[in-house]
Design a protein around this motif. Structure first.
Motif, PDB file in Angstrom:
ATOM      1  N   ALA A 132       0.826  -1.206   0.000  1.00 45.45           N
ATOM      2  CA  ALA A 132       0.000   0.000   0.000  1.00 45.45           C
ATOM      3  C   ALA A 132       0.864   1.261   0.000  1.00 45.45           C
ATOM      4  CB  ALA A 132      -0.932  -0.005   1.212  1.00 45.45           C
ATOM      5  N   ASP A 133       1.970   1.242   0.747  1.00 45.60           N
ATOM      6  CA  ASP A 133       2.887   2.394   0.765  1.00 45.60           C
ATOM      7  C   ASP A 133       3.434   2.669  -0.632  1.00 45.60           C
ATOM      8  OD1 ASP A 133       2.577   2.634   3.490  1.00 45.60           O
ATOM      9  OD2 ASP A 133       4.443   1.600   3.983  1.00 45.60           O
ATOM     10  N   LEU A 134       3.855   1.599  -1.310  1.00 42.37           N
ATOM     11  CA  LEU A 134       4.416   1.748  -2.649  1.00 42.37           C
ATOM     12  C   LEU A 134       3.370   2.280  -3.624  1.00 42.37           C
ATOM     13  CD1 LEU A 134       6.572   1.347  -4.847  1.00 42.37           C
ATOM     14  CD2 LEU A 134       5.849  -1.059  -4.983  1.00 42.37           C
ATOM     15  N   LEU A 135       2.180   1.708  -3.586  1.00 45.01           N
ATOM     16  CA  LEU A 135       1.132   2.124  -4.518  1.00 45.01           C
ATOM     17  C   LEU A 135       0.690   3.566  -4.256  1.00 45.01           C
ATOM     18  CD1 LEU A 135      -0.950  -1.178  -4.666  1.00 45.01           C
ATOM     19  CD2 LEU A 135       0.643  -0.273  -6.380  1.00 45.01           C
ATOM     20  N   LYS A 136       0.697   3.970  -2.997  1.00 43.93           N
ATOM     21  CA  LYS A 136       0.366   5.354  -2.662  1.00 43.93           C
ATOM     22  C   LYS A 136       1.379   6.301  -3.291  1.00 43.93           C
ATOM     23  CE  LYS A 136      -0.524   8.382   1.325  1.00 43.93           C
ATOM     24  NZ  LYS A 136      -0.564   8.448   2.822  1.00 43.93           N
ATOM     25  N   ALA A 137       2.671   5.936  -3.216  1.00 42.87           N
ATOM     26  CA  ALA A 137       3.723   6.762  -3.806  1.00 42.87           C
ATOM     27  C   ALA A 137       3.599   6.803  -5.332  1.00 42.87           C
ATOM     28  CB  ALA A 137       5.093   6.230  -3.408  1.00 42.87           C
ATOM     29  N   LYS A 139       0.814   6.444  -7.052  1.00 40.25           N
ATOM     30  CA  LYS A 139      -0.354   7.260  -7.401  1.00 40.25           C
ATOM     31  C   LYS A 139      -0.014   8.745  -7.337  1.00 40.25           C
ATOM     32  CE  LYS A 139      -4.191   4.205  -6.078  1.00 40.25           C
ATOM     33  NZ  LYS A 139      -5.327   3.998  -5.148  1.00 40.25           N
ATOM     34  N   ARG A 140       0.779   9.097  -6.341  1.00 42.01           N
ATOM     35  CA  ARG A 140       1.151  10.498  -6.156  1.00 42.01           C
ATOM     36  C   ARG A 140       2.090  10.961  -7.268  1.00 42.01           C
ATOM     37  NH1 ARG A 140       2.743   9.920  -1.392  1.00 42.01           N
ATOM     38  NH2 ARG A 140       4.961   9.652  -1.795  1.00 42.01           N
ATOM     39  N   ASP A 141       3.035  10.094  -7.639  1.00 47.08           N
ATOM     40  CA  ASP A 141       4.008  10.446  -8.678  1.00 47.08           C
ATOM     41  C   ASP A 141       4.429   9.170  -9.409  1.00 47.08           C
ATOM     42  OD1 ASP A 141       5.960  11.484 -10.288  1.00 47.08           O
ATOM     43  OD2 ASP A 141       7.347  12.019  -8.665  1.00 47.08           O
ATOM     44  N   PRO A 142       3.690   8.762 -10.438  1.00 45.65           N
ATOM     45  CA  PRO A 142       3.963   7.501 -11.128  1.00 45.65           C
ATOM     46  C   PRO A 142       5.373   7.390 -11.702  1.00 45.65           C
ATOM     47  CG  PRO A 142       1.840   8.397 -11.799  1.00 45.65           C
ATOM     48  CD  PRO A 142       2.525   9.458 -11.007  1.00 45.65           C
ATOM     49  N   SER A 143       5.984   8.497 -12.051  1.00 51.00           N
ATOM     50  CA  SER A 143       7.326   8.459 -12.633  1.00 51.00           C
ATOM     51  C   SER A 143       8.424   8.700 -11.609  1.00 51.00           C
ATOM     52  CB  SER A 143       7.438   9.508 -13.752  1.00 51.00           C
ATOM     53  OG  SER A 143       7.289  10.813 -13.222  1.00 51.00           O
ATOM     54  N   GLY A 144       8.043   8.809 -10.338  1.00 51.05           N
ATOM     55  CA  GLY A 144       9.019   9.139  -9.303  1.00 51.05           C
ATOM     56  C   GLY A 144       9.729   7.942  -8.705  1.00 51.05           C
ATOM     57  N   VAL A 145       9.324   6.727  -9.090  1.00 52.73           N
ATOM     58  CA  VAL A 145       9.934   5.500  -8.558  1.00 52.73           C
ATOM     59  C   VAL A 145      10.411   4.648  -9.738  1.00 52.73           C
ATOM     60  CG1 VAL A 145       9.577   3.433  -7.167  1.00 52.73           C
ATOM     61  CG2 VAL A 145       8.372   5.549  -6.571  1.00 52.73           C
ATOM     62  N   LEU A 146      11.676   4.274  -9.724  1.00 51.40           N
ATOM     63  CA  LEU A 146      12.223   3.439 -10.785  1.00 51.40           C
ATOM     64  C   LEU A 146      11.996   1.960 -10.450  1.00 51.40           C
ATOM     65  CD1 LEU A 146      15.606   5.256 -11.528  1.00 51.40           C
ATOM     66  CD2 LEU A 146      13.509   5.313 -12.877  1.00 51.40           C
ATOM     67  N   ILE A 147      11.401   1.245 -11.387  1.00 51.59           N
ATOM     68  CA  ILE A 147      11.040  -0.158 -11.171  1.00 51.59           C
ATOM     69  C   ILE A 147      11.901  -1.039 -12.071  1.00 51.59           C
ATOM     70  CG2 ILE A 147       9.168  -1.854 -11.228  1.00 51.59           C
ATOM     71  CD1 ILE A 147       7.242   0.647 -11.093  1.00 51.59           C
ATOM     72  N   GLY A 148      12.701  -1.900 -11.474  1.00 51.99           N
ATOM     73  CA  GLY A 148      13.567  -2.790 -12.229  1.00 51.99           C
ATOM     74  C   GLY A 148      12.826  -4.041 -12.667  1.00 51.99           C
ATOM     75  N   VAL A 149      12.914  -4.369 -13.957  1.00 55.53           N
ATOM     76  CA  VAL A 149      12.276  -5.568 -14.484  1.00 55.53           C
ATOM     77  C   VAL A 149      13.250  -6.299 -15.401  1.00 55.53           C
ATOM     78  CG1 VAL A 149       9.929  -4.651 -14.361  1.00 55.53           C
ATOM     79  CG2 VAL A 149      11.266  -4.327 -16.447  1.00 55.53           C
ATOM     80  N   SER A 150      13.125  -7.599 -15.444  1.00 54.78           N
ATOM     81  CA  SER A 150      13.899  -8.389 -16.382  1.00 54.78           C
ATOM     82  C   SER A 150      13.181  -8.349 -17.726  1.00 54.78           C
ATOM     83  CB  SER A 150      14.022  -9.829 -15.878  1.00 54.78           C
ATOM     84  OG  SER A 150      14.733 -10.625 -16.799  1.00 54.78           O
ATOM     85  N   GLY A 151      13.766  -7.664 -18.693  1.00 58.11           N
ATOM     86  CA  GLY A 151      13.126  -7.527 -19.999  1.00 58.11           C
ATOM     87  C   GLY A 151      12.548  -6.139 -20.203  1.00 58.11           C
ATOM     88  N   THR A 152      11.947  -5.954 -21.351  1.00 61.17           N
ATOM     89  CA  THR A 152      11.393  -4.661 -21.726  1.00 61.17           C
ATOM     90  C   THR A 152       9.879  -4.671 -21.547  1.00 61.17           C
ATOM     91  OG1 THR A 152      11.304  -5.433 -24.011  1.00 61.17           O
ATOM     92  CG2 THR A 152      13.259  -4.212 -23.351  1.00 61.17           C
ATOM     93  N   VAL A 153       9.211  -3.707 -22.151  1.00 58.01           N
ATOM     94  CA  VAL A 153       7.750  -3.641 -22.083  1.00 58.01           C
ATOM     95  C   VAL A 153       7.153  -4.950 -22.593  1.00 58.01           C
ATOM     96  CG1 VAL A 153       5.709  -2.512 -23.020  1.00 58.01           C
ATOM     97  CG2 VAL A 153       7.679  -1.139 -22.327  1.00 58.01           C
ATOM     98  N   GLY A 154       6.261  -5.512 -21.797  1.00 60.82           N
ATOM     99  CA  GLY A 154       5.629  -6.764 -22.177  1.00 60.82           C
ATOM    100  C   GLY A 154       6.235  -7.993 -21.560  1.00 60.82           C
ATOM    101  N   SER A 155       7.419  -7.872 -20.930  1.00 58.28           N
ATOM    102  CA  SER A 155       8.007  -9.024 -20.253  1.00 58.28           C
ATOM    103  C   SER A 155       7.127  -9.404 -19.068  1.00 58.28           C
ATOM    104  CB  SER A 155       9.416  -8.688 -19.766  1.00 58.28           C
ATOM    105  OG  SER A 155       9.369  -7.760 -18.682  1.00 58.28           O
ATOM    106  N   GLN A 156       7.340 -10.605 -18.539  1.00 57.54           N
ATOM    107  CA  GLN A 156       6.474 -11.025 -17.434  1.00 57.54           C
ATOM    108  C   GLN A 156       6.659 -10.138 -16.209  1.00 57.54           C
ATOM    109  OE1 GLN A 156       6.923 -14.695 -15.438  1.00 57.54           O
ATOM    110  NE2 GLN A 156       9.142 -14.671 -15.375  1.00 57.54           N
ATOM    111  N   ASP A 157       7.886  -9.677 -15.942  1.00 57.49           N
ATOM    112  CA  ASP A 157       8.087  -8.788 -14.798  1.00 57.49           C
ATOM    113  C   ASP A 157       7.366  -7.458 -15.012  1.00 57.49           C
ATOM    114  OD1 ASP A 157       9.601 -10.725 -13.601  1.00 57.49           O
ATOM    115  OD2 ASP A 157      11.532  -9.783 -13.992  1.00 57.49           O
ATOM    116  N   TRP A 158       7.409  -6.950 -16.248  1.00 58.52           N
ATOM    117  CA  TRP A 158       6.672  -5.726 -16.580  1.00 58.52           C
ATOM    118  C   TRP A 158       5.176  -5.960 -16.426  1.00 58.52           C
ATOM    119  CZ3 TRP A 158       2.764  -4.319 -19.817  1.00 58.52           C
ATOM    120  CH2 TRP A 158       2.575  -2.963 -20.053  1.00 58.52           C
TER     121      TRP A 158
END
Length: 318
Positions: A132-137, A139-158
């Motif tokens: 909930a803390d992460l999702l609140k942040a 919602k407030r600023d969607p581009s303010g948190v960098l999310i690491g994923v294995s792969g590009t757009v469409g990968s399972q982590d994405w």
């Protein structure tokens, strides 16, 4: 004195024998992630098993599995003792056309090693104590948190993180994802604070989680998982109805002889029926799911079809 030609023949025969004295478990990512872990599980589980030579590990990252896939299909089609590890993410990439025109029928599916689940993690010193803390942040600023994923757009982590965001009323397209090569690289990036969140798998969390290291905010399973992450709540418990199961396994090149393919299928069937393998699988952070040969092939075909439908929801098909 032995004639030179005889010596040459002996040397060639000896080198051939040595070259085939061990098999290879090929990892289509960089060291340190769940793909790496899966091959190490196979290497240990099949040690001294009848019909299975000792396995060495080899790494062939690139394109989140695409480089290894095309190398085996085009250049190393008939290697009798080369296994390649895969995950549900590999099947998702197939479904989306990320391996070009490749289909499940292009290779030979040997064995499923076990089940895994998605998870979302942050550093142990992160200000985000709960999902909930992460999702609140976000919602407030969607581009303010960098999310690491294995792969590009469409990968399972994405896709896992996109589903969680969408359930929370956040537009996934507004999030900032960093594409990395494998789970090991994702966690390394998070430890360096290059990213603040990792969308990955439970088996990876088993490697990296612990006091003072990583805090897992949610597992994407139907219910809490036993073992090391038993205290971690599911996303469902936290109001986000997202479940992401996946399998891990191995395949071989399409030109492998039937006798060699069946030899490996039988070796895996014997291994996975033992209590020792159950112990090794649990230590690797995976859960029971055993399937080999024709049954696994049918499962993979259906899984790719299902992933294709899921990808259509996000317009990810190529």
């Amino acid at each position: 004195m032995t004639p030179p030609r005889t010596l040459l023949a002996f040397a060639l025969a000896t080198s051939f024998t040595l070259a085939h004295a061990s098999g290879v478990c090929l990892i289509p990512s960089k060291p340190g992630g769940a793909m790496d872990m899966a091959c190490k599980l196979v290497q240990t589980g099949l040690k001294d098993a009848p019909g299975a030579p000792p396995l060495t590990l080899a790494y062939l990252p690139g394109g989140i599995g695409a480089v290894a896939w095309h190398t085996m299909v085009s250049q190393r089609r008939a290697e009798p003792d080369t296994l390649v590890t895969f995950s549900g993410g590999s099947l998702l990439n197939l479904a989306q056309g990320k391996f070009g025109k490749a289909t499940p029928a292009d290779v030979r599916w040997v064995a499923a090693l076990g089940a895994d689940y998605g998870m979302i993690a942050v550093r142990a010193d992160s200000p985000y104590k709960t999902l909930a803390d992460l999702l609140k942040a976000l919602k407030r600023d969607p581009s303010g948190v960098l999310i690491g994923v294995s792969g590009t757009v469409g990968s399972q982590d994405w896709l896992k993180m996109a589903l969680v965001a969408r359930h929370a009323g956040i537009d996934p397209k507004a999030l900032r994802f960093v594409a990395l090569e494998g789970g090991g690289e994702s966690f390394t990036a998070m430890h360096a604070n290059y990213v603040q969140v990792v969308s990955g798998d439970v088996s990876e969390a088993h490697i990296y989680a612990g006091p003072g290291k990583v805090r897992v905010l949610a597992v994407l399973a139907e219910q809490r998982l036993p073992g090391k992450l038993a205290t971690v709540p599911t996303a469902r418990e936290q109001g986000i109805d997202v479940v992401w199961p996946l399998i891990r396994g191995v395949w071989m090149g399409p030109g492998v002889a039937d006798a060699d393919y069946q030899r490996w299928v039988a070796a895996f069937a014997r291994m996975e029926a033992t209590p020792e393998y159950a112990r090794l699988r649990a230590e690797a952070g995976m859960y029971p799911f055993s399937m080999t040969g024709a049954a696994l092939t049918a499962y993979v075909n259906q899984a790719v079809a299902d992933y294709k439908k899921q990808a259509q929801q996000f317009n990810l098909l190529r």
